[in-house]
Design a protein around this motif. Structure first.
Motif, PDB file in Angstrom:
ATOM      1  N   ALA A 148       0.804  11.510 -10.182  1.00  0.00           N
ATOM      2  CA  ALA A 148      -0.092  12.662 -10.231  1.00  0.00           C
ATOM      3  C   ALA A 148       0.685  13.952 -10.008  1.00  0.00           C
ATOM      4  O   ALA A 148       0.488  14.949 -10.708  1.00  0.00           O
ATOM      5  N   ALA A 149       1.605  13.910  -9.020  1.00  0.00           N
ATOM      6  CA  ALA A 149       2.364  15.112  -8.694  1.00  0.00           C
ATOM      7  C   ALA A 149       3.269  15.505  -9.857  1.00  0.00           C
ATOM      8  O   ALA A 149       3.416  16.692 -10.174  1.00  0.00           O
ATOM      9  N   LEU A 150       3.880  14.518 -10.483  1.00  0.00           N
ATOM     10  CA  LEU A 150       4.746  14.803 -11.623  1.00  0.00           C
ATOM     11  C   LEU A 150       3.941  15.419 -12.759  1.00  0.00           C
ATOM     12  O   LEU A 150       4.387  16.359 -13.420  1.00  0.00           O
ATOM     13  N   TRP A 162       0.812  -1.210   0.000  1.00  0.00           N
ATOM     14  CA  TRP A 162       0.000   0.000   0.000  1.00  0.00           C
ATOM     15  C   TRP A 162       0.845   1.258   0.000  1.00  0.00           C
ATOM     16  O   TRP A 162       0.504   2.244  -0.655  1.00  0.00           O
ATOM     17  N   ALA A 163       1.958   1.211   0.711  1.00  0.00           N
ATOM     18  CA  ALA A 163       2.853   2.370   0.688  1.00  0.00           C
ATOM     19  C   ALA A 163       3.372   2.570  -0.732  1.00  0.00           C
ATOM     20  O   ALA A 163       3.421   3.701  -1.241  1.00  0.00           O
ATOM     21  N   LEU A 164       3.720   1.469  -1.380  1.00  0.00           N
ATOM     22  CA  LEU A 164       4.227   1.550  -2.745  1.00  0.00           C
ATOM     23  C   LEU A 164       3.155   2.083  -3.695  1.00  0.00           C
ATOM     24  O   LEU A 164       3.399   2.983  -4.516  1.00  0.00           O
ATOM     25  N   ALA A 165       1.932   1.535  -3.561  1.00  0.00           N
ATOM     26  CA  ALA A 165       0.835   1.962  -4.437  1.00  0.00           C
ATOM     27  C   ALA A 165       0.557   3.444  -4.261  1.00  0.00           C
ATOM     28  O   ALA A 165       0.416   4.194  -5.249  1.00  0.00           O
ATOM     29  N   SER A 166       0.519   3.878  -3.008  1.00  0.00           N
ATOM     30  CA  SER A 166       0.210   5.288  -2.784  1.00  0.00           C
ATOM     31  C   SER A 166       1.357   6.169  -3.294  1.00  0.00           C
ATOM     32  O   SER A 166       1.132   7.252  -3.820  1.00  0.00           O
ATOM     33  N   PHE A 167       2.597   5.664  -3.143  1.00  0.00           N
ATOM     34  CA  PHE A 167       3.738   6.426  -3.639  1.00  0.00           C
ATOM     35  C   PHE A 167       3.649   6.598  -5.154  1.00  0.00           C
ATOM     36  O   PHE A 167       3.769   7.697  -5.681  1.00  0.00           O
ATOM     37  N   LEU A 168       3.381   5.485  -5.851  1.00  0.00           N
ATOM     38  CA  LEU A 168       3.329   5.530  -7.314  1.00  0.00           C
ATOM     39  C   LEU A 168       2.188   6.425  -7.792  1.00  0.00           C
ATOM     40  O   LEU A 168       2.367   7.276  -8.665  1.00  0.00           O
ATOM     41  N   LEU A 169       1.018   6.221  -7.194  1.00  0.00           N
ATOM     42  CA  LEU A 169      -0.148   7.009  -7.595  1.00  0.00           C
ATOM     43  C   LEU A 169       0.117   8.493  -7.408  1.00  0.00           C
ATOM     44  O   LEU A 169      -0.058   9.315  -8.310  1.00  0.00           O
ATOM     45  N   PRO A 181       0.957   9.425   5.271  1.00  0.00           N
ATOM     46  CA  PRO A 181       2.194  10.221   5.342  1.00  0.00           C
ATOM     47  C   PRO A 181       2.971  10.201   4.032  1.00  0.00           C
ATOM     48  O   PRO A 181       3.480  11.247   3.596  1.00  0.00           O
ATOM     49  N   VAL A 182       3.047   9.054   3.371  1.00  0.00           N
ATOM     50  CA  VAL A 182       3.797   8.964   2.106  1.00  0.00           C
ATOM     51  C   VAL A 182       3.189   9.908   1.082  1.00  0.00           C
ATOM     52  O   VAL A 182       3.884  10.689   0.419  1.00  0.00           O
ATOM     53  N   SER A 183       1.846   9.845   0.963  1.00  0.00           N
ATOM     54  CA  SER A 183       1.173  10.691  -0.033  1.00  0.00           C
ATOM     55  C   SER A 183       1.390  12.171   0.257  1.00  0.00           C
ATOM     56  O   SER A 183       1.627  12.959  -0.667  1.00  0.00           O
ATOM     57  N   VAL A 184       1.315  12.533   1.541  1.00  0.00           N
ATOM     58  CA  VAL A 184       1.478  13.948   1.900  1.00  0.00           C
ATOM     59  C   VAL A 184       2.888  14.412   1.589  1.00  0.00           C
ATOM     60  O   VAL A 184       3.093  15.461   0.958  1.00  0.00           O
ATOM     61  N   VAL A 185       3.881  13.607   2.010  1.00  0.00           N
ATOM     62  CA  VAL A 185       5.282  14.007   1.818  1.00  0.00           C
ATOM     63  C   VAL A 185       5.602  14.133   0.329  1.00  0.00           C
ATOM     64  O   VAL A 185       6.169  15.127  -0.110  1.00  0.00           O
ATOM     65  N   VAL A 186       5.171  13.132  -0.422  1.00  0.00           N
ATOM     66  CA  VAL A 186       5.454  13.160  -1.857  1.00  0.00           C
ATOM     67  C   VAL A 186       4.823  14.394  -2.496  1.00  0.00           C
ATOM     68  O   VAL A 186       5.446  15.104  -3.292  1.00  0.00           O
ATOM     69  N   GLY A 187       3.559  14.680  -2.111  1.00  0.00           N
ATOM     70  CA  GLY A 187       2.865  15.848  -2.655  1.00  0.00           C
ATOM     71  C   GLY A 187       3.588  17.142  -2.284  1.00  0.00           C
ATOM     72  O   GLY A 187       3.775  18.029  -3.119  1.00  0.00           O
TER      73      GLY A 187
END
Lengths: 273, 295
Positions: free
Chosen positions: A108-110, A97-104, A173-179
């Motif tokens: 999107a962010a890119l 799930w961490a990986l999926a959220s990171f990729l998604l 947290p992963v999604s927030v940090v990446v964003g």
């Protein structure tokens, strides 16, 4: 005479084993034990009951599973040992799930980094759905010891909610940090947390009627509709603006009330009675 | 059965759409090991799912130690407390250790006190001979050790009702023997139900046998009585018996036949559980129903 001596011996040995003899007596008993197999046998029989419980406690302590850093931190904050064991077992969920959220989120962010409106829409659309999918997966989980879980006395609802917590802790947290680290997103990386909360609660409510997969589809369709309507009507960022945030908070409260009411009338999400 | 049964089913029925998977099954399981035989699709899995409270029946009841598994949530929880279950496939996450897996199930089984739980986890791991592998990862275990680990969790709290689904599939003879020894040790304190395709397991391990076919109980009784049902229907002869249910050439060169008419030059053969089972299935598929053999 012999029997008296044996009796006295037994009594002395018992006191020696329990540690109630002074140094001089202990030393003479030990000297005697070296040359007397029968007394050694007596001592061996006496030592067992004293040492065995200690030994089994030592073994139990050694065998006790070591929890992850995150779980141990939660335990220090008051998480119960049993819940810690259940959450730690759900750890196998964290990685995917961490990986999926990171990729998604990263994709999107890119897309939004490239400056196009479409990229921003993609980010706003996908980010709030990541935790929702995690929540639904926590209830849908087909393979993970399902046979054992379904036939154990532990409440499956409680277990599913614990897993939900585990998944949300792993994904948000992963999604927030990446964003946040990607230029062009900034505060929007935090602003989607409220719609995500609404969608998670809504998914839980819907799962008291529908199976997890149907609930996921329903909630995804709802969110896409909201995004499309906002994008069509106006600037797409209104979907996360201050007035919208207020609407989300009210919706979250309403969904929470509805969820509690459904669970009270023994309609658990995912049919996990 | 002298003692009152531990597990009772009455009129147990389950349908999937228009298919009747289980049709009014009445069973009584007391102390000891009961073998559950039946071809694929006979309703064994459905029966196990109903007995282990994983599913609710369309009609009928399951009672364990006086609690109705088909009643309210509280009674169902009481049944689950009395139950030890080894599913056919236990996909234990490979990164878990022996102790952490059993510990996880122990939490699900309401061992809330940490010290008592750890002691119990060690007890069951010792019982299955994995006491020295407590910290070993599941991925490092052999197939036989994984089976024993799956069995260990079922022994938590010494349950009164043990359900084992195909416990010996894929094990070598030595591992199978070890597993039988473990299961038979529980027979004095629990009702043990072993669903299996291995008729040797039934012969070696079980006191009683239940044969399920087409969702109905075709036989229930002692293993000895079951074997006796084919005492005069198993032959060794130069040729196959006319109308036999099954016949095959043995290593000695003779044809071994089950059922049918006695060949002229027939010698009697010692019947086995497998013979009785094949004869019963053959009769079931031909006549639909076997008369006079249901206990």
């Amino acid at each position: 005479m012999t029997s008296t001596t044996e009796h006295e011996n037994a009594e002395l040995l018992a006191r020696y084993v329990e540690g109630h003899t002074d140094a001089a007596v202990s030393a003479s008993v030990e000297a005697h034990l070296l040359g007397c197999p029968s007394c050694r046998a007596v001592v061996a029989g006496l030592v067992g009951p004293v040492v065995d419980p200690v030994w089994s406690r030592v073994r139990a302590e050694i065998a006790a599973p070591r929890h992850s850093v995150l779980i141990r931190a939660l335990q220090r904050c008051g998480l119960r040992a049993g819940d810690a064991a259940l959450l730690d077992a759900s750890r196998s969920l964290h990685g995917p799930w961490a990986l999926a959220s990171f990729l998604l989120t990263a994709s999107a962010a890119l897309a939004s980094w490239s400056g196009s409106v479409h990229g921003l829409i993609a980010y706003l659309t996908i980010a709030p759905l990541v935790p929702v999918l995690g929540v639904v997966a926590a209830f849908a989980l087909p393979g993970f010891l399902a046979d054992l879980t379904a036939t154990a006395p532990y409440s499956m609802l409680r277990l599913a909610l614990l897993r939900t917590v585990a998944v949300v802790v792993a994904t948000v947290p992963v999604s927030v940090v990446v964003g946040a680290v990607i230029p062009g997103v900034g505060l929007l990386a935090l602003a989607w947390l409220t719609p995500a909360l609404v969608l998670c609660l809504l998914a839980l409510v819907v799962m008291t009627w529908w199976p997890p997969r149907a609930a996921a589809i329903g909630v995804i369709v709802l969110w896409l509709t909201v995004v499309v309507l906002c994008a069509g009507a106006d600037d797409v960022t209104t979907v996360l603006g201050a007035p919208a945030q207020l609407v989300y908070l009210v919706a979250a409260a309403a969904a929470a009330v509805l969820l509690v009411a459904r669970v009270r009338s023994s309609h658990a999400p995912g049919g996990t009675a | 059965m002298n003692a009152p049964p531990i597990v009772t089913t009455r009129g147990l029925t389950k349908r999937y759409g228009r298919t009747v998977a289980l049709d009014a099954v009445d069973l009584d399981l007391g102390l000891g090991v009961t073998g559950l035989l039946g071809p694929n699709g006979a309703g064994k899995s459905t029966l196990i799912r109903l007995l282990t409270t994983a599913m609710l029946p369309d009609a009928g009841s399951v009672t364990v130690l006086g609690y109705h598994a088909t009643g309210g949530a509280e009674a169902r929880t009481a049944v689950r407390r009395a139950l030890g279950y080894v599913p056919q496939e236990v996909a234990i996450p490979r990164s878990m250790t022996c102790a952490s897996f059993v510990d996880y199930v122990a939490v699900l089984k309401e061992w809330t006190d940490a010290h008592a739980r750890r002691a119990e986890v060690l007890r069951v791991l010792d019982l299955v001979g994995l006491g020295d592998r407590t910290s070993a990862k599941v991925r490092t275990l052999s197939g036989g050790q994984r089976r024993r680990l799956a069995l260990a969790q079922a022994f938590l709290g010494s349950p009164s009702f043990l359900v084992l689904d195909e416990p010996t599939t894929g094990l070598d003879p030595e591992q199978r023997g070890g597993l039988r020894a473990l299961v038979s040790q529980r027979a004095s304190t629990a009702a043990v139900l072993v669903a299996t395709h291995q008729t040797e397991d039934v012969a070696a391990l079980c006191d009683r046998v239940v044969v399920l076919a087409g969702g109905r109980v075709r036989y229930e009784g002692t293993v000895a009585d079951f074997v006796a049902t084919c005492r005069d229907s198993v032959w060794l002869a130069g040729t196959a018996a006319p109308g036999a249910v099954q016949s095959w050439r043995t290593a000695g060169g003779d044809m071994r036949s089950i059922g049918g008419r006695r060949p002229v030059d027939a010698r009697s053969a010692e019947p086995t559980v497998e013979d009785a089972y094949l004869l019963m299935l053959g009769a079931t598929s031909r006549d639909g129903v076997v008369d006079g053999v249901s206990a």
